[in-house]
Scaffold this motif. Structure first.
Motif, short mmCIF file in Angstrom:
data_model
loop_
_atom_site.label_atom_id
_atom_site.label_comp_id
_atom_site.label_asym_id
_atom_site.label_seq_id
_atom_site.Cartn_x
_atom_site.Cartn_y
_atom_site.Cartn_z
N LEU A 1 0.83 -1.20 0.00
CA LEU A 1 0.00 0.00 0.00
C LEU A 1 0.87 1.26 0.00
O LEU A 1 0.53 2.24 -0.67
CB LEU A 1 -0.93 -0.02 1.21
CG LEU A 1 -2.03 -1.09 1.19
CD1 LEU A 1 -2.77 -1.13 2.52
CD2 LEU A 1 -3.01 -0.84 0.04
N ARG A 2 1.97 1.23 0.76
CA ARG A 2 2.87 2.39 0.75
C ARG A 2 3.47 2.61 -0.63
O ARG A 2 3.59 3.74 -1.10
CB ARG A 2 3.98 2.19 1.78
CG ARG A 2 3.52 2.25 3.23
CD ARG A 2 4.71 2.33 4.17
NE ARG A 2 4.30 2.28 5.56
CZ ARG A 2 4.37 1.19 6.33
NH1 ARG A 2 4.88 0.07 5.81
NH2 ARG A 2 3.99 1.22 7.58
N GLU A 3 3.87 1.51 -1.29
CA GLU A 3 4.44 1.62 -2.63
C GLU A 3 3.40 2.16 -3.62
O GLU A 3 3.70 2.99 -4.48
CB GLU A 3 4.95 0.27 -3.09
CG GLU A 3 6.18 -0.21 -2.33
CD GLU A 3 6.57 -1.62 -2.72
OE1 GLU A 3 5.79 -2.30 -3.41
OE2 GLU A 3 7.68 -2.05 -2.31
N GLU A 4 2.17 1.69 -3.49
CA GLU A 4 1.11 2.17 -4.37
C GLU A 4 0.83 3.65 -4.13
O GLU A 4 0.63 4.43 -5.06
CB GLU A 4 -0.17 1.35 -4.14
CG GLU A 4 -1.36 1.76 -5.00
CD GLU A 4 -1.17 1.47 -6.48
OE1 GLU A 4 -2.00 1.92 -7.28
OE2 GLU A 4 -0.17 0.79 -6.83
N ASN A 5 0.85 4.06 -2.87
CA ASN A 5 0.64 5.45 -2.54
C ASN A 5 1.76 6.32 -3.12
O ASN A 5 1.52 7.41 -3.67
CB ASN A 5 0.58 5.61 -1.03
CG ASN A 5 0.32 7.06 -0.62
OD1 ASN A 5 -0.73 7.61 -0.91
ND2 ASN A 5 1.30 7.65 0.07
N ALA A 6 3.01 5.83 -3.03
CA ALA A 6 4.14 6.58 -3.59
C ALA A 6 4.03 6.69 -5.11
O ALA A 6 4.32 7.74 -5.69
CB ALA A 6 5.45 5.90 -3.21
N ARG A 7 3.58 5.61 -5.76
CA ARG A 7 3.42 5.64 -7.21
C ARG A 7 2.36 6.64 -7.63
O ARG A 7 2.54 7.43 -8.58
CB ARG A 7 3.06 4.25 -7.72
CG ARG A 7 3.02 4.13 -9.25
CD ARG A 7 2.48 2.78 -9.68
NE ARG A 7 1.09 2.61 -9.31
CZ ARG A 7 0.07 3.14 -10.00
NH1 ARG A 7 0.30 3.89 -11.07
NH2 ARG A 7 -1.17 2.94 -9.61
N LEU A 8 1.22 6.66 -6.93
CA LEU A 8 0.15 7.60 -7.26
C LEU A 8 0.59 9.04 -7.01
O LEU A 8 0.24 9.95 -7.78
CB LEU A 8 -1.10 7.27 -6.43
CG LEU A 8 -1.78 5.94 -6.77
CD1 LEU A 8 -2.90 5.66 -5.77
CD2 LEU A 8 -2.34 5.96 -8.19
N THR A 9 1.35 9.24 -5.95
CA THR A 9 1.85 10.59 -5.66
C THR A 9 2.75 11.09 -6.78
O THR A 9 2.65 12.24 -7.22
CB THR A 9 2.61 10.60 -4.32
OG1 THR A 9 1.72 10.20 -3.27
CG2 THR A 9 3.15 12.00 -4.02
N GLU A 10 3.62 10.21 -7.28
CA GLU A 10 4.51 10.59 -8.38
C GLU A 10 3.71 10.87 -9.65
O GLU A 10 4.03 11.79 -10.40
CB GLU A 10 5.52 9.47 -8.63
CG GLU A 10 6.54 9.31 -7.52
CD GLU A 10 7.48 8.15 -7.78
OE1 GLU A 10 7.33 7.49 -8.84
OE2 GLU A 10 8.36 7.90 -6.93
N THR A 11 2.66 10.08 -9.89
CA THR A 11 1.83 10.30 -11.08
C THR A 11 1.15 11.66 -11.04
O THR A 11 1.13 12.41 -12.02
CB THR A 11 0.77 9.18 -11.19
OG1 THR A 11 1.43 7.92 -11.30
CG2 THR A 11 -0.11 9.39 -12.42
N LEU A 12 0.59 12.00 -9.87
CA LEU A 12 -0.08 13.29 -9.73
C LEU A 12 0.92 14.44 -9.87
O LEU A 12 0.62 15.46 -10.49
CB LEU A 12 -0.78 13.36 -8.37
CG LEU A 12 -2.02 12.46 -8.20
CD1 LEU A 12 -2.49 12.49 -6.76
CD2 LEU A 12 -3.14 12.92 -9.14
N ALA A 13 2.09 14.27 -9.31
CA ALA A 13 3.10 15.33 -9.37
C ALA A 13 3.57 15.56 -10.80
O ALA A 13 3.95 16.68 -11.17
CB ALA A 13 4.28 14.97 -8.48
N ALA A 14 3.55 14.50 -11.61
CA ALA A 14 4.05 14.61 -12.98
C ALA A 14 3.00 15.13 -13.96
O ALA A 14 3.32 15.44 -15.12
CB ALA A 14 4.54 13.24 -13.46
#
Length: 540
Positions: free
Chosen positions: A500-513
């Motif tokens: 879940l932490r990895e998925e949250n980090a991936r989504l955060t990077e997607t939104l930031a990009a």
């Protein structure tokens, strides 16, 4: 990336993983050998079978002046004798009464052996005319090989064939005419492994399993570096030695042309279930690659799967403790922590303990004095062998519960010899942890050229890789939660939280990009540097 690196003039061959396809041996009978070989035979009883074994060896194509045969009698009563038909340079030894068993007998032969190569052979084998030559043509190409011949098991009745018949047939290249080949059986599991791994070329870390001491040969220097056989094992000792040979840098070659016939079924064929039951109690503790046998979530094993080295000298008690506790709290329980520092110089002031020299080292020694998974060394050994993986981690950087398990699994899955983990950046260096595969570094040390960085040779023989520490769960001690009882009691829950932490980090990077008016980019996170020294990534 290519599967192998060919050799230049005078350059040792670079076998990538276990793909020995970069080696091209000469055809039997077309070359001039120079290496000597010691054929070591452990024998107990069955004088009639030993006579046939020696009669076949007396008819080998390999030069007799480069061959010696050492027979070790493991306490037969009455004692064994050398028969009339035997190789020219054959000696008969006997084990001491207090040292009995196949391992002791083979070690006695190894101690006497003077050859460049040691060829293990059972005392009930009939070798084909060029069996020894087939082994040796590989050993002339590289000095870190283990070669396994092709054995079939045949029915045998005492008195047939006779030693003279065996000698004549082997000399004429007709050893296969001595037995009913249609009713013979191979090493079925070796055949299966060979079929699944392109003749062992893609076997990776499982290649060591083919070291069976009834028909294997090993470079003598490599064998003495890794060996001898473990005399605490009565069965499974050849598998365990094969594992240690792998950690010493060995590449394993299947040589189907090195043919021999075993007189009668093997012990494993006769009593498979009981032998497996016995071996499963003794061998997995010494062979970390046997992961399917190490399934208990909390067990400790004699040889751990990974070692984590932390340099305690010059670091604070708090930083070293945070790193060590993080490792010990992880879901990879099969681990040892090595703390390096001047422990001999750390002496406690009995009147004013707080004024003791090297107080932080004293605190660490006091904290972990009862922890069997922590050891103290003044200098880190050059190799982690027989432990297959070594992680060197800067003090003050804390792995998460799943970090070490994920890191080692990634290296194992992809065959990386070195995985560097970026933790932080300084002005002129990257702070990094290093996961090293013991066998890959040993192989690289054997083949690297003078002045060549070891990491470059590792890249050739096994591959190197970089990973991001944050994505693996590394945190500075100031940001990491201290390990507490119950936090990692449920590995399944821990893995789900990590996912879940990895998925949250991936989504955060997607939104930031996105940059399209979506959610604002997260503020830059400032990571405090741990107290302690910087580790450069220049390798070794």
């Amino acid at each position: 990336m290519s599967t192998g690196t060919s050799s230049g003039p005078g350059r040792p061959p670079r076998i990538r993983h276990n793909d020995y396809g970069v080696l091209t041996p000469p055809e039997p009978g077309t070359w001039r050998p120079s290496l000597s070989v010691s054929v070591v035979i452990a024998a107990y009883g069955h004088q009639d079978k030993l006579d046939l074994t020696l009669a076949a060896l007396a008819a080998q194509s390999y030069p007799s002046h480069l061959t010696e045969v050492i027979v070790v009698d493991d306490g037969t009563q009455p004692a064994l004798r050398l028969p009339e038909i035997a190789p020219e340079n054959t000696v008969l030894l006997a084990t001491e009464p207090g040292a009995r068993g196949r391992s002791d007998a083979r070690n006695a032969g190894l101690a006497r052996a003077g050859g460049d190569v040691v060829h293990w052979l059972d005392a009930d084998m009939v070798t084909f005319h060029d069996e020894v030559e087939e082994h040796m043509r590989w050993h002339h190409l590289a000095d870190h090989l283990v070669v396994m011949g092709y054995v079939r098991y045949v029915e045998h009745r005492a008195g047939t064939p006779t030693p003279r018949e065996v000698h004549a047939a082997v000399s004429a290249g007709a050893a296969d005419k001595l037995f009913d080949e249609e009713r013979s059986e191979p090493h079925a599991w070796i055949v299966d492994l060979a079929e699944r791994t392109d003749g062992l070329r893609t076997a990776g870390d499982s290649a060591y399993r083919v070291h069976v001491t009834n028909a294997a040969s090993v470079n003598a220097r490599l064998l003495r570096e890794a060996g001898p056989l473990d005399t605490s094992l009565v069965l499974g000792e050849d598998t365990e030695l094969g594992y240690r040979l792998a950690q010493a840098g060995a590449a394993f070659v299947l040589a189907p042309g090195a043919r021999s016939r075993h007189l009668g079924l093997s012990m494993m064929m006769r009593d498979k279930d009981r032998i497996r039951r016995y071996n499963h109690a003794y061998v997995p503790g010494l062979v970390p690659y046997m992961r399917w046998q190490r399934t208990h979530p909390r067990r400790q094993w004699q040889v751990p799967y990974a070692e984590v080295v932390v340099e305690a000298a010059g670091a604070s008690y708090e930083d070293v403790r945070a790193t060590a506790d993080g490792v010990l709290a992880g879901t990879l329980n099969d681990v040892v922590v090595t703390l390096a520092g001047p422990w001999d110089a750390a002496r406690e002031d009995r009147r004013n303990p707080l004024d003791s020299t090297h107080l932080d080292l004293l605190l660490l020694r006091g904290l972990y004095r009862g922890e069997p998974r922590v050891r103290f060394v003044t200098s880190v050994p050059a190799t982690a062998a027989p432990v297959p993986y070594r992680l060197t981690c800067p003090p003050g950087w804390v792995p998460g519960a799943e970090t070490l398990r994920r890191l080692v699994e990634h290296a194992s899955k992809h065959g990386h010899g070195l995985v560097s983990v970026a933790l932080d950046e300084g002005e002129d260096a990257v702070l990094a942890a290093r996961l090293e595969h013991t066998g890959a570094f040993a192989r690289a040390a054997l083949v690297r050229e003078p002045g060549e960085p070891l990491d470059v040779a590792v890249h050739d023989v096994s591959g190197t890789h970089w990973m991001d520490g944050a994505s693996l769960g590394f945190l500075p001690a100031a940001m990491a939660e201290p390990a507490k009882r119950g936090r990692t009691d449920d590995p399944a829950l821990t893995r789900e939280l990590t996912r879940l932490r990895e998925e949250n980090a991936r989504l955060t990077e997607t939104l930031a990009a996105r940059g399209d008016g979506g959610a604002p980019a997260p503020a830059e996170r400032v990571i405090p540097r741990p107290r302690g020294r910087w580790f450069r990534t220049s390798g070794r």
